[in-house]
Design an enzyme around this catalytic site. Structure first.
Site: not given
Length: 304
Positions: A195, A241
């Protein structure tokens, strides 16, 4: 002039490739096929190094793209075996060391001096200089040691989780942060390497540098600023995200956040990043043109 044209490198068709190049291609395949086979079925299959295959195939395409430009620029060949052989031998020694000791940084990194040495031996310094960016591009294929990746990703993960928590808190979501762990509602999310790691940063940096080289920006200011700004662009994309994943998990549950939508958020990351790169480049183009017009205006005034 005729001599210059005769020695210009031409992109060969398949039926005119000398057997020497076929032998070189077979030799490189025999040498590096086991290495990249291990990478595709090992390290590049992990989330931390998921950028590897993308960068590798983009590098192959970029070499092909630059080779096709050789006739267009009239690049002449001047074989430099005295310079190329030491570099080729150095690359082979690095490969032997890396393969025998399982040091991927040497094993994969040896591809750069090996290709550079072959280019110098058969094509010379002019072609090597023309391909300098392609060789530099290969540096992003080389896997970094784990301690380097860990040292670089921890601050990034902390910063991404910090920004995500503050943004969602400002939007009245019940969120708390402990290190790189986010708690939103009844769910906990760990900001992992995928991530907010180097994989997205490397991929975006590669795409940005490729974009600059293919579009042939002549302004050094524009090129430098775009290369530097890719880092904050990657950070913004990663924050986007994680925010999307947190909202999906909060509204639709943990299964949705860790399933297909988790992978889809990766697509959102790159779409966001590419849009930011294009928008940033447009702004830099506007400012670079504005600054370039100022000296020309002053020179006209002086002439008057």
């Amino acid at each position: 002039m005729e001599k210059h044209i005769k020695h210009a490198i031409r992109w060969p068709s398949l039926d005119t490739i000398p057997w020497a190049w076929v032998a070189i291609a077979i030799g490189l395949l025999i040498l590096y096929f086991p290495t990249f086979w291990d990478l595709f079925h090992g390290l590049w299959g992990t989330e931390r190094h998921a950028h590897g295959p993308i960068v590798f195939f983009v590098s192959i395409w970029f070499f092909y793209f630059k080779f096709k430009q050789l006739p267009e620029y009239g690049i002449t060949y001047d074989p430099s075996p005295k310079l190329g052989w030491p570099i080729l031998v150095l690359g082979l020694l690095l490969f032997i060391l890396g393969r025998s000791q399982t040091l991927l940084i040497f094993e994969v990194g040896s591809l750069i001096p090996v290709l550079l040495g072959i280019t110098l031996i058969f094509m010379g310094t002019r072609v090597a200089k023309f391909l300098w960016f392609a060789f530099f591009f290969l540096c992003f294929v080389v896997p970094l040691p784990a301690f380097v990746v860990d040292a670089a990703t921890l601050p990034m993960k902390t910063a991404v989780s910090f920004a995500t928590a503050h943004i969602l808190y400002a939007l009245d979501y019940p969120i708390a942060r402990t290190g790189v762990m986010l708690t939103i509602g009844q769910y906990q999310l760990l900001v992992a390497d995928a991530c907010a790691g180097l994989n997205s940063l490397f991929t975006l940096e590669v795409l940005g540098l490729l974009y600059m080289n293919v579009t042939h920006h002549e302004s050094p200011f524009r090129n430098f600023m775009l290369a530097v700004l890719i880092i904050p662009i990657s950070f913004i994309a990663n924050v986007t995200r994680v925010i999307v994943l947190a909202l999906i998990t909060y509204h639709w549950g943990d299964a949705a956040g860790q399933g297909f939508l988790h992978e889809f958020s990766g697509i959102v990351l790159f779409i966001t990043a590419l849009m930011l790169v294009i928008a940033t480049d447009s702004l830099l183009r506007f400012f670079s043109r504005k600054f370039e017009k100022v000296p020309s205006t002053q020179s006209v005034d002086l002439k008057r």
